[in-house]
Design a protein around this motif. Structure first.
Motif, PDB file in Angstrom:
ATOM      1  N   LEU A  76     -15.716 -15.516  23.448  1.00 55.92           N
ATOM      2  CA  LEU A  76     -15.634 -14.839  24.739  1.00 55.92           C
ATOM      3  C   LEU A  76     -14.832 -15.659  25.742  1.00 55.92           C
ATOM      4  N   ALA A  77     -15.030 -16.959  25.755  1.00 58.65           N
ATOM      5  CA  ALA A  77     -14.264 -17.836  26.644  1.00 58.65           C
ATOM      6  C   ALA A  77     -12.779 -17.803  26.285  1.00 58.65           C
ATOM      7  N   GLU A  78     -12.499 -17.759  24.996  1.00 58.41           N
ATOM      8  CA  GLU A  78     -11.118 -17.710  24.528  1.00 58.41           C
ATOM      9  C   GLU A  78     -10.428 -16.398  24.936  1.00 58.41           C
ATOM     10  N   ARG A  79     -11.127 -15.280  24.760  1.00 64.10           N
ATOM     11  CA  ARG A  79     -10.528 -13.972  25.053  1.00 64.10           C
ATOM     12  C   ARG A  79     -10.391 -13.694  26.541  1.00 64.10           C
ATOM     13  N   THR A  80     -11.318 -14.198  27.340  1.00 67.35           N
ATOM     14  CA  THR A  80     -11.271 -13.933  28.773  1.00 67.35           C
ATOM     15  C   THR A  80     -10.519 -15.013  29.540  1.00 67.35           C
ATOM     16  N   GLU A  81     -10.227 -16.116  28.877  1.00 66.60           N
ATOM     17  CA  GLU A  81      -9.560 -17.266  29.474  1.00 66.60           C
ATOM     18  C   GLU A  81     -10.365 -17.832  30.642  1.00 66.60           C
ATOM     19  N   LEU A  82     -11.694 -17.782  30.507  1.00 69.73           N
ATOM     20  CA  LEU A  82     -12.579 -18.385  31.497  1.00 69.73           C
ATOM     21  C   LEU A  82     -13.097 -19.701  30.964  1.00 69.73           C
ATOM     22  N   ARG A  83     -13.266 -20.655  31.848  1.00 67.29           N
ATOM     23  CA  ARG A  83     -13.825 -21.945  31.448  1.00 67.29           C
ATOM     24  C   ARG A  83     -15.321 -21.788  31.184  1.00 67.29           C
ATOM     25  N   PRO A  84     -15.854 -22.539  30.240  1.00 63.05           N
ATOM     26  CA  PRO A  84     -17.295 -22.455  29.983  1.00 63.05           C
ATOM     27  C   PRO A  84     -18.143 -22.716  31.227  1.00 63.05           C
ATOM     28  N   ALA A  85     -17.675 -23.582  32.126  1.00 59.89           N
ATOM     29  CA  ALA A  85     -18.423 -23.860  33.355  1.00 59.89           C
ATOM     30  C   ALA A  85     -18.540 -22.621  34.239  1.00 59.89           C
ATOM     31  N   SER A  86     -17.611 -21.693  34.126  1.00 63.46           N
ATOM     32  CA  SER A  86     -17.674 -20.434  34.871  1.00 63.46           C
ATOM     33  C   SER A  86     -18.337 -19.344  34.053  1.00 63.46           C
ATOM     34  N   LEU A  87     -18.152 -19.389  32.749  1.00 61.35           N
ATOM     35  CA  LEU A  87     -18.625 -18.320  31.880  1.00 61.35           C
ATOM     36  C   LEU A  87     -20.145 -18.314  31.730  1.00 61.35           C
ATOM     37  N   MET A  89     -14.305 -11.498  37.335  1.00 63.78           N
ATOM     38  CA  MET A  89     -14.670 -12.208  36.109  1.00 63.78           C
ATOM     39  C   MET A  89     -15.649 -11.374  35.282  1.00 63.78           C
ATOM     40  N   ALA A  90     -16.594 -10.713  35.947  1.00 65.35           N
ATOM     41  CA  ALA A  90     -17.550  -9.860  35.232  1.00 65.35           C
ATOM     42  C   ALA A  90     -16.827  -8.716  34.544  1.00 65.35           C
ATOM     43  N   ARG A  91     -15.842  -8.141  35.196  1.00 59.52           N
ATOM     44  CA  ARG A  91     -15.068  -7.046  34.599  1.00 59.52           C
ATOM     45  C   ARG A  91     -14.324  -7.545  33.365  1.00 59.52           C
ATOM     46  N   ARG A  92     -13.769  -8.761  33.431  1.00 59.04           N
ATOM     47  CA  ARG A  92     -13.061  -9.314  32.268  1.00 59.04           C
ATOM     48  C   ARG A  92     -14.003  -9.511  31.089  1.00 59.04           C
ATOM     49  N   VAL A  93     -15.205 -10.005  31.374  1.00 58.61           N
ATOM     50  CA  VAL A  93     -16.189 -10.238  30.307  1.00 58.61           C
ATOM     51  C   VAL A  93     -16.627  -8.912  29.699  1.00 58.61           C
ATOM     52  N   LEU A  94     -16.970  -7.932  30.531  1.00 63.47           N
ATOM     53  CA  LEU A  94     -17.413  -6.634  30.019  1.00 63.47           C
ATOM     54  C   LEU A  94     -16.318  -5.942  29.224  1.00 63.47           C
TER      55      LEU A  94
END
Length: 103
Positions: A29-40, A8-13
């Motif tokens: 950032l949540a939209e581009r990485t497809e991570l939920r805000p609870a994880s982001l 997940m860190a690699r996706r964010v970076l």
């Protein structure tokens, strides 16, 4: 857990590195990485604590009024080292958040 957080860190970076101006707010950032805000959000706190990401507040006269109060995240010099494939232990000590490498 460690490997999941690492992916997940690699996706964010990677998303921040590819962003125009190399900065993004949390919604984009949540939209581009497809991570939920609870994880982001916890991940961004972790990355900021490690010194891989920095934040700044947008100027009060920002053009986009909907995103005016949201902090903008960007990759730090140490984070760029990680994005480009460098190992944390070989990064220049000036980039470490504490100013020195951990023992």
């Amino acid at each position: 857990m460690f490997w999941r957080r690492r992916r997940m860190a690699r996706r964010v970076l990677d998303a921040l590195a590819k962003a125009p101006g190399h900065e993004m707010d949390t919604a984009t950032l949540a939209e581009r990485t497809e991570l939920r805000p609870a994880s982001l959000y916890p991940l961004l706190v972790h990355l900021r604590h490690r010194g891989w990401v920095t934040t700044r507040q947008p100027s009060p006269d920002a053009a986009d009024t909907a995103r005016r109060g949201r902090p903008l995240y960007q990759v730090s010099p140490y984070g760029w080292w990680i994005v480009r494939g460098g190992k944390a232990s070989t990064a220049p000590s000036a980039w470490w958040p504490t100013g020195r490498r951990p023992a």
